[in-house]
Design a protein around this motif. Structure first.
Motif, PDB file in Angstrom:
ATOM      1  N   GLY A  59      -4.025   0.300  -2.467  1.00 17.46           N
ATOM      2  CA  GLY A  59      -2.822   0.873  -3.028  1.00 17.46           C
ATOM      3  C   GLY A  59      -1.377   0.415  -2.398  1.00 17.46           C
ATOM      4  O   GLY A  59      -0.478   0.473  -2.884  1.00 17.46           O
ATOM      5  N   CYS A  60      -1.428   0.412  -0.984  1.00 19.27           N
ATOM      6  CA  CYS A  60      -0.411   0.184  -0.165  1.00 19.27           C
ATOM      7  C   CYS A  60      -0.163  -1.183   0.503  1.00 19.27           C
ATOM      8  O   CYS A  60       0.886  -1.965   0.563  1.00 19.27           O
ATOM      9  N   CYS A  85       2.497   6.007   0.664  1.00 13.68           N
ATOM     10  CA  CYS A  85       1.980   5.128   1.891  1.00 13.68           C
ATOM     11  C   CYS A  85       2.336   5.321   3.159  1.00 13.68           C
ATOM     12  O   CYS A  85       1.799   4.635   4.155  1.00 13.68           O
ATOM     13  N   GLN A 107       2.429   7.904  -8.534  1.00 17.04           N
ATOM     14  CA  GLN A 107       3.176   8.304  -7.089  1.00 17.04           C
ATOM     15  C   GLN A 107       3.839   7.175  -6.688  1.00 17.04           C
ATOM     16  O   GLN A 107       3.559   5.987  -6.951  1.00 17.04           O
ATOM     17  N   ASP A 108       4.924   7.493  -6.162  1.00 20.03           N
ATOM     18  CA  ASP A 108       5.593   6.430  -5.331  1.00 20.03           C
ATOM     19  C   ASP A 108       5.291   6.120  -4.156  1.00 20.03           C
ATOM     20  O   ASP A 108       4.964   6.947  -3.189  1.00 20.03           O
ATOM     21  N   LYS A 109       4.900   4.469  -4.315  1.00 19.30           N
ATOM     22  CA  LYS A 109       4.449   3.930  -2.689  1.00 19.30           C
ATOM     23  C   LYS A 109       5.039   4.398  -1.597  1.00 19.30           C
ATOM     24  O   LYS A 109       4.601   4.356  -0.478  1.00 19.30           O
ATOM     25  N   TYR A 121      -5.892   3.173   1.155  1.00 18.45           N
ATOM     26  CA  TYR A 121      -4.573   2.564   1.513  1.00 18.45           C
ATOM     27  C   TYR A 121      -4.460   1.191   1.386  1.00 18.45           C
ATOM     28  O   TYR A 121      -3.516   0.745   0.866  1.00 18.45           O
ATOM     29  N   SER A 144      -5.622  -1.466  -9.801  1.00 15.60           N
ATOM     30  CA  SER A 144      -5.149  -2.793  -9.360  1.00 15.60           C
ATOM     31  C   SER A 144      -5.303  -3.800 -10.594  1.00 15.60           C
ATOM     32  O   SER A 144      -6.512  -3.658 -11.206  1.00 15.60           O
ATOM     33  N   VAL A 156      -6.296   4.375  -7.463  1.00 15.65           N
ATOM     34  CA  VAL A 156      -5.478   3.239  -7.194  1.00 15.65           C
ATOM     35  C   VAL A 156      -6.052   2.052  -8.501  1.00 15.65           C
ATOM     36  O   VAL A 156      -7.066   1.712  -8.420  1.00 15.65           O
ATOM     37  N   ILE A 192      -0.531   3.680  -7.907  1.00 13.46           N
ATOM     38  CA  ILE A 192      -1.227   4.865  -7.308  1.00 13.46           C
ATOM     39  C   ILE A 192      -0.964   6.062  -8.008  1.00 13.46           C
ATOM     40  O   ILE A 192      -0.040   6.416  -8.760  1.00 13.46           O
ATOM     41  N   ILE A 243      -1.674   9.147   1.000  1.00 11.07           N
ATOM     42  CA  ILE A 243      -2.891   8.541   0.107  1.00 11.07           C
ATOM     43  C   ILE A 243      -4.002   8.499   1.294  1.00 11.07           C
ATOM     44  O   ILE A 243      -3.899   8.399   2.160  1.00 11.07           O
ATOM     45  N   SER A 246      -0.660  -3.242  -8.008  1.00 10.72           N
ATOM     46  CA  SER A 246      -1.321  -1.757  -8.017  1.00 10.72           C
ATOM     47  C   SER A 246      -0.580  -0.517  -8.263  1.00 10.72           C
ATOM     48  O   SER A 246       0.877  -0.599  -7.770  1.00 10.72           O
TER      49      SER A 246
END
Length: 157
Positions: free
Chosen positions: A153-154, A130, A124-126, A150, A92, A90, A113, A145, A111
């Motif tokens: 990233g989410c 997530c 990656q698509d959140k 988590y 950020s 991740v 991912i 993830i 952020s």
């Protein structure tokens, strides 16, 4: 008699080939890369998993910049923190547009991912990684993830 000799010869060649391949897969490069990874800062790196690339700002940073540009051609991304676990990363930081002036980064906390695929960090698509509860403060059961990532990233930016 000749067929049993041929079978024996074939089995012998297969055994030699298998032992040669096993020797090739256990070279010192992997152990050197793992040693170098473990000596670096744990916040910026993760162990290589299954021959995957290292998780460093030098390797993930460009992938984060590419992800920012994919959202808009004038976008810039200033990486503030990198968290890594189990072949995931991740990144950020601040997503803005226009200048890369280090004195006053302007924009929104964001952020990105990534998951390691071989030597590449793939965005990656959140919404997919997530899980189904975007308001959760801990990883829902259907999140792919790692739970350690988590929040960064989410649940944030």
């Amino acid at each position: 008699m000749k067929s049993s000799t041929r079978i024996g010869l074939t089995l012998g060649l297969v055994a030699v080939a298998a032992s040669t391949l096993a020797a090739c897969s256990s070279d010192s490069t992997t152990s050197e890369a793992t040693s170098a990874t473990s000596a670096a800062s744990p916040a910026a790196t993760a162990s290589m998993v299954g021959g995957m690339t290292e998780c460093t700002e030098a390797l993930v940073g460009p992938a984060a910049t590419e992800a920012a540009i994919a959202l808009g051609a004038d976008n810039v991304f200033t990486l503030d923190n990198l968290a890594c676990a189990d072949g995931w990363a991740v990144a950020s930081g601040i997503l803005g547009s226009g200048s890369t002036d280090d004195d006053a980064p302007e924009g929104a906390p964001t952020s990105f991912i990534f998951q390691a695929e071989g030597q590449f960090w793939v965005p990656q698509d959140k919404a997919k990684v997530c899980g189904s509860d975007p308001a959760a403060t801990t990883a829902p059961a259907d999140a792919t993830i790692p739970a350690d990532l988590y929040t960064a990233g989410c649940a944030a930016g």
